[in-house]
Design an enzyme around this catalytic site. Structure first.
Site, mmCIF file in Angstrom:
data_model
loop_
_atom_site.group_PDB
_atom_site.id
_atom_site.type_symbol
_atom_site.label_atom_id
_atom_site.label_comp_id
_atom_site.label_asym_id
_atom_site.label_seq_id
_atom_site.Cartn_x
_atom_site.Cartn_y
_atom_site.Cartn_z
ATOM 1 N N GLN A 99 0.800 -1.226 0.000
ATOM 2 C CA GLN A 99 0.000 0.000 0.000
ATOM 3 C C GLN A 99 0.835 1.280 0.000
ATOM 4 O OE1 GLN A 99 -2.661 -1.708 3.334
ATOM 5 N NE2 GLN A 99 -4.052 -0.392 2.180
ATOM 6 N N ARG A 145 3.843 0.044 13.068
ATOM 7 C CA ARG A 145 3.545 -1.284 12.518
ATOM 8 C C ARG A 145 3.635 -1.215 10.995
ATOM 9 N NH1 ARG A 145 -1.948 -3.857 11.057
ATOM 10 N NH2 ARG A 145 -1.261 -5.958 10.554
ATOM 11 N N HIS A 198 1.167 -9.232 4.794
ATOM 12 C CA HIS A 198 0.012 -8.348 4.588
ATOM 13 C C HIS A 198 -0.363 -8.440 3.105
ATOM 14 C CE1 HIS A 198 -2.169 -4.703 6.490
ATOM 15 N NE2 HIS A 198 -2.750 -4.919 5.325
ATOM 16 N N ASN A 228 -1.776 -10.618 8.545
ATOM 17 C CA ASN A 228 -2.797 -9.592 8.687
ATOM 18 C C ASN A 228 -4.100 -10.085 8.074
ATOM 19 O OD1 ASN A 228 -3.603 -6.654 9.151
ATOM 20 N ND2 ASN A 228 -4.163 -6.952 7.002
ATOM 21 N N GLU A 229 -5.149 -10.193 8.878
ATOM 22 C CA GLU A 229 -6.506 -10.456 8.396
ATOM 23 C C GLU A 229 -6.625 -11.624 7.418
ATOM 24 O OE1 GLU A 229 -8.147 -6.815 6.889
ATOM 25 O OE2 GLU A 229 -8.082 -5.832 8.821
ATOM 26 N N ASN A 288 -7.862 -5.928 14.249
ATOM 27 C CA ASN A 288 -8.157 -4.789 13.378
ATOM 28 C C ASN A 288 -9.660 -4.587 13.378
ATOM 29 O OD1 ASN A 288 -5.479 -4.760 12.679
ATOM 30 N ND2 ASN A 288 -5.787 -5.394 10.554
ATOM 31 N N TYR A 336 -12.935 -1.503 12.494
ATOM 32 C CA TYR A 336 -13.250 -0.179 11.968
ATOM 33 C C TYR A 336 -14.649 0.308 12.301
ATOM 34 C CZ TYR A 336 -8.888 -0.249 9.363
ATOM 35 O OH TYR A 336 -7.558 -0.263 9.047
ATOM 36 N N GLU A 375 -5.113 -2.032 14.062
ATOM 37 C CA GLU A 375 -5.621 -1.087 13.056
ATOM 38 C C GLU A 375 -6.972 -0.554 13.491
ATOM 39 O OE1 GLU A 375 -6.030 -2.366 8.959
ATOM 40 O OE2 GLU A 375 -4.048 -3.293 9.011
ATOM 41 N N TRP A 414 -4.920 3.441 11.673
ATOM 42 C CA TRP A 414 -4.734 3.258 10.235
ATOM 43 C C TRP A 414 -5.201 4.537 9.564
ATOM 44 C CZ3 TRP A 414 -2.340 -0.460 7.419
ATOM 45 C CH2 TRP A 414 -2.458 -0.327 6.031
ATOM 46 N N GLU A 457 -5.560 1.919 -1.357
ATOM 47 C CA GLU A 457 -6.595 1.193 -0.621
ATOM 48 C C GLU A 457 -7.114 0.004 -1.461
ATOM 49 O OE1 GLU A 457 -7.435 0.914 2.377
ATOM 50 O OE2 GLU A 457 -9.454 0.082 2.279
ATOM 51 N N TRP A 458 -6.183 -0.874 -1.840
ATOM 52 C CA TRP A 458 -6.520 -2.127 -2.516
ATOM 53 C C TRP A 458 -7.478 -1.934 -3.688
ATOM 54 C CZ3 TRP A 458 -2.710 -4.948 -0.905
ATOM 55 C CH2 TRP A 458 -2.258 -4.833 0.408
HETATM 56 C C1 GBH Z 1 -7.783 -3.381 6.632
HETATM 57 O O1 GBH Z 1 -8.775 -4.127 6.024
HETATM 58 C C2 GBH Z 1 -6.469 -3.720 5.996
HETATM 59 O O2 GBH Z 1 -5.624 -4.425 6.871
HETATM 60 C C3 GBH Z 1 -5.753 -2.527 5.456
HETATM 61 O O3 GBH Z 1 -4.758 -2.959 4.588
HETATM 62 C C4 GBH Z 1 -6.764 -1.599 4.807
HETATM 63 O O4 GBH Z 1 -6.149 -0.541 4.129
HETATM 64 C C5 GBH Z 1 -7.662 -1.064 5.891
HETATM 65 O O5 GBH Z 1 -8.223 -2.096 6.640
HETATM 66 C C6 GBH Z 1 -8.786 -0.180 5.412
HETATM 67 O O6 GBH Z 1 -9.699 -0.893 4.633
HETATM 68 O O7 GBH Z 1 -15.272 -6.648 2.119
HETATM 69 O O8 GBH Z 1 -15.790 -6.869 -0.201
HETATM 70 O O9 GBH Z 1 -16.832 -5.116 1.112
HETATM 71 C C7 GBH Z 1 -10.045 -3.986 6.584
HETATM 72 C C8 GBH Z 1 -10.964 -4.932 5.889
HETATM 73 C C9 GBH Z 1 -11.408 -5.361 3.611
HETATM 74 C C10 GBH Z 1 -12.779 -3.901 4.883
HETATM 75 C C11 GBH Z 1 -12.065 -4.867 2.347
HETATM 76 C C12 GBH Z 1 -13.426 -3.436 3.633
HETATM 77 C C13 GBH Z 1 -14.036 -3.860 1.443
HETATM 78 C C14 GBH Z 1 -14.335 -4.877 0.409
HETATM 79 N N1 GBH Z 1 -11.449 -4.364 4.656
HETATM 80 N N2 GBH Z 1 -13.410 -4.435 2.634
HETATM 81 S S1 GBH Z 1 -15.637 -5.948 0.886
#
Ligand code: GBH
Length: 463
Positions: free
Chosen positions: A20, A77, A123, A169-170, A299, A301, A365, A415, A422-423
């Site tokens: 990232q 981290r 990760h 991670n996750e 982690n 949110y 996170e 975070w 952001e993926w």
């Molecule tokens: C974390 O993922 C990650 O560890 C980090 O890399 C990322 O940048 C951060 O949180 C913020 O997102 O599940 O199909 O609706 C948290 C998990 C995975 C939640 C992707 C939101 C969106 C796609 N995240 N998800 S979906």
């Protein structure tokens, strides 16, 4: 009476991840990971973005450390890009000394500045070489050995300085988003592979922990654990169906990893629904698995309201909503659809994790992307009141969990240090306490960075 404080050894700071932020995908001998390949496929990432440049942190890491210092953190981290240190990934493949040196330099610089490194080994950026060679996470025998070999290299080269290790991670995201919904690398879809991948992630974790405990821990004196993700799941109302649904939702999201790791078995609710698609652990594996984490890395949110129903097996056949029975929203909407601010859920979650798994909790996170921040003028971006509101709420919920409920919370990593890749959502959502201008790579602190610094200065006891 003054408000209670967190103990003087409470650890706080910011988190990031290699793919990232680093950019420089070909530098100094690095080879691609599955995220390089995936993000270059048309249609996978919003806006056609990829991590080729990101925040350019492979080159600007000293600037990042200086920012951390300025923000007053105790810890940072970050994750290691496996294909920088073993470009092809495998146990018989060459080690890349230039890649090793990069992280070594950064770790030394952090320590020189009084910042403790928390290192995540995985990760999500699996070396593409391993995916091509044998299917990566799908191949139990091979991936467990190669992952343990990679972990061993990191313990050997960095373990004199690094005392806090996170294996994965996750794993939920790796398995479900990578192998069931296909929105993450490598983009597979279906309802079978993700159970195999999840199983293999657990085993790779457990054997790496065994190695650390057998061969490194006594000499190096560190700790090792895993980071799992769970947004708190609150029953939509107090009907027995929805209360049961919320527990089942938690089992499918968290329990499928946490129960094997902390208790040595999959949850019954998962077994009942998944049946023989769920792989089994051997007796010998269970011995290695059970208790294979020194702490509970978490982690989180947001909170989701849960109702019974729906046919999404992946989430335990439950439904998620943010609208309460009275029609109001749970909290403030973030830029991403899946996140609303709801601090009480964080407090409930910390209590649940402690009560259920009995391990010290490391929050690894937590953060908030302000709505439309990517199109606001910089004067408004830096005045990030909604992010400040989020941190204020979540940090006070953590304080209550720690001081009033007695949950042993040991760390908090926000975070993220910087806006970053952001993926699948590309660069649009901005989670950073630092604004990054992606054209110039100029970093500008947002007000939340100052808020978080001040909050910890006021709420951690002096030693
Ligand atoms: C974390 O993922 C990650 O560890 C980090 O890399 C990322 O940048 C951060 O949180 C913020 O997102 O599940 O199909 O609706 C948290 C998990 C995975 C939640 C992707 C939101 C969106 C796609 N995240 N998800 S979906």
């Amino acid at each position: 009476m003054a408000a209670q404080k967190l103990p003087s050894d409470f650890v706080w700071g910011y988190a990031t991840a290699s793919y990232q932020i680093e950019g420089s995908p070909d530098a100094d001998g690095r080879l691609p990971s599955i995220w390089d390949t995936f993000s270059h496929k048309p249609g996978t990432i919003k806006g056609g973005d990829n991590g080729d440049v990101a925040t350019d942190s492979y080159r600007r890491w000293k600037e990042d450390v200086a920012l951390l210092k300025q923000y007053g953190v105790k810890a940072y981290r970050f994750s290691i890009s496996w294909s920088r240190v073993i470009p092809l990934g495998g146990r018989n493949d060459p080690v890349n000394e230039a890649g090793i040196k990069h992280y070594r330099n950064m770790i030394e610089e952090l320590l020189k500045n009084g910042i403790t490194p928390f290192v995540t080994l995985y990760h999500w950026d699996l070396p593409q070489g391993l995916h091509d060679r044998y299917g990566g996470w799908l191949n139990k025998e091979k991936i467990v050995q190669d992952y343990v070999n990679y972990a061993k290299l990191c313990f050997t080269r960095y373990g004199d300085l690094v005392k806090d290790w996170i294996t994965h991670n996750e794993p939920w995201c790796v398995s479900v988003l990578g192998y069931a919904t296909g929105v993450f690398a490598p983009g597979h879809k279906g309802n079978k592979e993700h159970w195999i991948v999840g199983h293999n992630l657990i085993l790779a974790h457990a054997y790496a922990v065994k190695l650390y405990r057998d061969e490194f821990k006594a000499k190096q004196g560190g700790q090792i654990g895993i980071t799992l993700d769970l947004n708190w799941q609150e029953p939509w109302d107090d009907s027995p169906e929805n209360i049961a649904a919320a527990q089942r939702g938690i089992d499918f999201k968290l329990g499928r990893f946490a129960d094997p790791i902390y208790k040595g078995r999959y949850p019954e609710s998962v077994k009942a629904i998944v049946g023989d698609r769920l792989p089994e652990f051997t007796k010998e594996e269970i011995v290695v698995l059970k208790g294979s984490s020194d702490f509970f890395g978490l982690n989180t949110y947001t909170t989701q309201l849960v109702t019974e129903g729906g046919d999404q097996e992946i989430q335990g056949n439950v439904k998620y909503i943010f609208t309460r029975p009275d029609g109001t929203q749970l909290g403030r909407q973030a830029h991403v659809p899946w996140l609303q601010t709801y601090p009480p859920g964080f407090r409930s979650l910390l209590n649940y994790v402690w009560k259920t798994y009995n391990k010290p909790v490391y929050v690894t996170e937590n953060g908030f992307p302000v709505k439309d921040e990517h199109i606001l003028p910089l004067e408004q971006v830096v005045h990030d009141a909604d992010r400040v509101e989020y941190y204020d709420g979540y940090l006070n919920a953590l304080l209550k969990a720690a001081t009033e409920d007695g949950v042993p919370v040991k760390s908090y990593f926000a975070w993220s240090l910087l806006d970053n890749f952001e993926w699948a959502d590309g660069y649009e959502p901005r989670f950073g306490v630092t604004y990054v201008d992606y054209k110039t790579q100029k970093r500008t602190p947002k007000e939340s960075a100052e808020f978080v610094k001040k909050w910890f200065a006021e709420h951690v006891a002096s030693s």
